[in-house]
Design an enzyme around this catalytic site. Structure first.
Site, short mmCIF file in Angstrom:
data_model
loop_
_atom_site.label_atom_id
_atom_site.label_comp_id
_atom_site.label_asym_id
_atom_site.label_seq_id
_atom_site.Cartn_x
_atom_site.Cartn_y
_atom_site.Cartn_z
N ASN A 172 -13.06 -2.92 2.36
CA ASN A 172 -14.06 -2.23 2.80
C ASN A 172 -14.93 -2.12 1.33
OD1 ASN A 172 -13.08 -1.32 5.06
ND2 ASN A 172 -11.40 0.15 4.03
N ASP A 230 0.70 -1.22 0.04
CA ASP A 230 0.06 -0.07 -0.04
C ASP A 230 0.72 1.18 -0.01
OD1 ASP A 230 -3.18 0.60 0.99
OD2 ASP A 230 -1.82 2.08 1.04
N HIS A 267 -7.09 -5.66 2.23
CA HIS A 267 -5.82 -5.16 3.00
C HIS A 267 -5.26 -6.09 3.69
CE1 HIS A 267 -6.81 -0.67 2.36
NE2 HIS A 267 -8.01 -1.25 2.38
N HIS A 311 -10.25 -5.16 -3.29
CA HIS A 311 -8.76 -5.42 -2.70
C HIS A 311 -9.14 -5.73 -1.18
CE1 HIS A 311 -10.06 -1.13 -2.12
NE2 HIS A 311 -9.26 -1.14 -1.07
P1 5GP Z 1 -9.87 1.58 0.62
O1 5GP Z 1 -9.69 2.92 1.19
O2 5GP Z 1 -10.47 1.53 -0.86
O3 5GP Z 1 -9.96 0.40 1.49
O4 5GP Z 1 -8.39 1.17 0.12
C1 5GP Z 1 -7.67 1.83 -0.91
C2 5GP Z 1 -6.05 1.72 -0.59
O5 5GP Z 1 -5.21 1.87 -1.89
C3 5GP Z 1 -5.49 2.95 0.57
O6 5GP Z 1 -5.07 2.29 1.62
C4 5GP Z 1 -4.62 3.47 -0.45
O7 5GP Z 1 -3.53 4.01 0.29
C5 5GP Z 1 -4.36 2.60 -1.58
N1 5GP Z 1 -3.91 3.27 -2.77
C6 5GP Z 1 -4.59 4.09 -3.48
N2 5GP Z 1 -3.83 4.45 -4.53
C7 5GP Z 1 -2.65 3.79 -4.70
C8 5GP Z 1 -1.67 3.55 -5.56
O8 5GP Z 1 -1.57 4.24 -6.50
N3 5GP Z 1 -0.68 2.60 -5.24
C9 5GP Z 1 -0.56 1.75 -4.24
N4 5GP Z 1 0.34 0.97 -3.89
N5 5GP Z 1 -1.55 1.91 -3.17
C10 5GP Z 1 -2.71 2.81 -3.45
#
Ligand code: 5GP
Ligand code: ZN
Length: 111
Positions: A85, A30, A100, A98
């Site tokens: 999420n 992440d 985590h 995704h």
């Molecule tokens: P969500 O908030 O949708 O559960 O998680 C999305 C995750 O994707 C976040 O933890 C964020 O830091 C990660 N993320 C967003 N854009 C990028 C990216 O371009 N590269 C990587 N490696 N992680 C990303």
């Protein structure tokens, strides 16, 4: 899918620090880690979130959990947390399914 950041990572259009890749799954760290170890495991195909899991794609989800278990073993994670999420109110910001994987030290209580 156009304008999906994780589809762009799968396509190699956005760089990522990859941990694992096969024909259907990608795992990468992440960009904004919320724990000492924080990586994401995603299907390569665009699935919006856990609300879109069906009998048609659930084998892929089982495969993802096999990969999570294998990576946890390889990275010697004694304890880890898996979070997905689903939907804006649950904190989803990237609308490509995704998982985590969080580990390292003592994790705080779940919300
Ligand atoms: P969500 O908030 O949708 O559960 O998680 C999305 C995750 O994707 C976040 O933890 C964020 O830091 C990660 N993320 C967003 N854009 C990028 C990216 O371009 N590269 C990587 N490696 N992680 C990303
Ligand atoms: Zn996508």
């Amino acid at each position: 899918m156009a304008n999906c950041v994780f589809c762009k990572i799968v396509a190699g259009e956005i760089p990522s620090k990859k941990i694992y890749e096969d024909e259907s799954v990608l795992a990468f760290y992440d960009i904004e880690p919320q724990a000492p170890v924080h990586f994401l495991v995603i299907p390569k195909d665009h699935i919006e979130n856990a609300g879109c899991v069906t009998s048609q794609n659930s084998k892929l989800i089982a495969h993802i959990f096999e990969i999570i278990s294998k990576l946890a073993d390889e990275l010697k994670l004694k304890s880890f947390r898996v979070v997905t999420n689903s939907g804006t109110d649950a904190g989803q910001t990237v609308f490509h399914l995704h998982f985590h994987v969080l580990a390292g030290g003592v994790l705080g209580a779940m919300a």
